[in-house]
Design an enzyme around this catalytic site. Structure first.
Site, PDB file in Angstrom:
ATOM      1  N   ASP A   1       0.857  -1.184   0.000  1.00  0.00           N
ATOM      2  CA  ASP A   1       0.000   0.000   0.000  1.00  0.00           C
ATOM      3  C   ASP A   1       0.894   1.234   0.000  1.00  0.00           C
ATOM      4  O   ASP A   1       1.743   1.392   0.876  1.00  0.00           O
ATOM      5  CB  ASP A   1      -0.909   0.013   1.229  1.00  0.00           C
TER       6      ASP A   1
ATOM      7  N   HIS B   1      -3.482   4.882  -0.256  1.00  0.00           N
ATOM      8  CA  HIS B   1      -3.495   4.108  -1.495  1.00  0.00           C
ATOM      9  C   HIS B   1      -3.446   5.078  -2.668  1.00  0.00           C
ATOM     10  O   HIS B   1      -4.083   6.136  -2.640  1.00  0.00           O
ATOM     11  CB  HIS B   1      -4.758   3.247  -1.611  1.00  0.00           C
TER      12      HIS B   1
ATOM     13  N   HIS C   1      -4.083  -6.652  -5.237  1.00  0.00           N
ATOM     14  CA  HIS C   1      -4.766  -5.939  -4.160  1.00  0.00           C
ATOM     15  C   HIS C   1      -5.794  -4.947  -4.711  1.00  0.00           C
ATOM     16  O   HIS C   1      -5.743  -3.742  -4.471  1.00  0.00           O
ATOM     17  CB  HIS C   1      -3.752  -5.208  -3.275  1.00  0.00           C
TER      18      HIS C   1
END
Length: 419
Positions: free
Chosen positions: A16, A169, A191
């Site tokens: 992330d 993000h 992801h």
């Protein structure tokens, strides 16, 4: 982010990340060199974040409007203080006082310890409302329209709460800029929600159409195989590296492989630069030999350049050495023995000596004395053979077509038909 080197292949795993510095976190840095593979998150797909000041204004407006009408507000998030990960402003402020030591905020261990009276602002987890304190508060407060719930992170389409993203993000703009600066030949999207990943993949394919960039968006638990051709380089260390070799000069040593690295070192340095150690294997073999020991030495001199006799006190009996690698000892009238320290050359020398000894043994004439029983056995076998031959000819030509014409000693001739 993690840059991993696997057999010379550079793999960047972003995890992330965000390229935008916020109120307390640093922006992700661009690696110094381009990786061969970039495994990058795609949480927001092709979505674009609003400017930070707009998001903060929306966020504070929801809080003020909810509290002003007597409602309750809770925010699904949990932050833990890792000062070293914060931006420079927070680190400088922490030198004087803890910026996360809030005067009007207290920890709530459980719903039983919460005095639900009047307006309040609660930050709770988990942010998905699947369990825990956030779920309990949602079930208590969701029936009153004066209350509000904000999820400051990524949510799926159709979520029935205020959605104001403050999560770390990257959006489409950050992802595109990041990949354009890195220019990796292989991109793996992870992801992310399936539809968002598919949209992001198509967008990146369009943006990188001028390059031969491979973009993959695998499903959960799907394996991705890639093949790379890389040069293998071995480094010389220890005694081998003390002298710089000339062009074309051969470097001799042991090639040691550890993981994906190669090193060339002397056998004496093996225990210093690795967890390996050397050992010697001494071998001994006894061979049947009834010939003269001097004859064997003479035959070996015809093959090998160096065959020297050894002193009796050193070898405890007649013996000679072959090229200082193999020792041949006289054990008895019927046996000799070979002794050597195992290595490729000495093993080859020992094999040659064993072959020579076996050939000499076959060349020695043998005297065989036949007994009366052996003679009788041969006569019986001859008669059995005669009967078998007669039966075979009769079965083929008939009884009247086969007869024995003459017999001398242990020989007989058969006539078949008119011949």
């Amino acid at each position: 982010m993690f840059m991993v080197n696997i057999a010379g292949v550079q793999v960047l795993y972003t995890g992330d990340y965000s390229r935008q510095e916020d109120c307390h976190l640093c922006a992700a840095e661009i690696p110094q060199f381009s990786p061969d593979i970039c495994i990058i998150e795609s949480t927001y797909g092709v979505q674009l974040h609003q400017p930070r000041n707009v998001r903060e204004k929306r966020f504070t407006y929801v809080i003020h409007s909810t509290i002003s009408q007597g409602g309750r507000y809770w925010c699904m998030a949990v932050y833990q203080t890792y000062i070293n990960f914060m931006n420079e402003r927070i680190r400088n402020q922490f030198a004087n006082s803890n910026p996360f030591d809030f005067k009007h905020i207290s920890a709530l261990k459980s719903i039983e310890n919460f005095n639900d009276v009047g307006s309040s602002v609660v930050m709770a987890s988990p942010s998905g409302l699947q369990s825990g304190l956030s779920r309990q508060l949602f079930e208590i407060w969701c029936s009153d329209k004066k209350n509000a719930c904000v999820i400051p992170r990524y949510v799926v389409e159709g979520t029935l709460v205020h959605f104001i993203s403050f999560s770390a993000h990257a959006d489409l703009a950050q992802t595109s800029t990041f990949l354009k600066e890195l220019m990796p030949p292989n991109i793996i999207l992870v992801h992310g929600e399936a539809n968002e990943m598919r949209r992001l993949k198509q967008k990146l394919i369009t943006q990188f159409a001028f390059r031969n960039t491979k973009i993959i968006s695998p499903k959960n638990c799907q394996s991705v195989k890639m093949y790379f051709n890389s040069e293998k380089m071995a480094k010389t260390i220890g005694g081998v590296a003390e002298k710089t070799p000339e062009v074309g000069e051969t470097v001799s040593g042991l090639l040691v492989k550890k993981a994906f690295t190669y090193q060339i070192m002397a056998s004496d340095d093996l225990h210093v630069f690795s967890q390996l150690s050397t050992a010697n294997i001494s071998q001994r073999i006894t061979i049947a030999y009834t010939g003269a020991f001097g004859v064997l030495k003479h035959r070996l001199k015809q093959i090998f350049e160096s065959v020297e006799s050894l002193p009796d006190e050193e070898s405890e009996g007649p013996a000679f050495g072959v090229h200082e690698r193999l020792t041949v000892k006289y054990e008895s009238e019927k046996h000799i023995s070979l002794h050597w320290r195992s290595d490729p050359i000495s093993d080859m020398v020992s094999d040659s000596v064993v072959a020579l000894v076996l050939n000499i043994s076959r060349e020695i004439p043998k005297v065989v004395v036949e007994s009366e029983e052996a003679t009788k056995t041969e006569e019986e076998n001859s008669k059995k053979t005669e009967k078998v031959v007669h039966a075979l000819l009769v079965s083929l030509l008939g009884d009247g077509e086969v007869w024995r014409e003459w017999e001398t000693g242990d020989k007989c001739r058969w006539k078949c038909g008119a011949s």
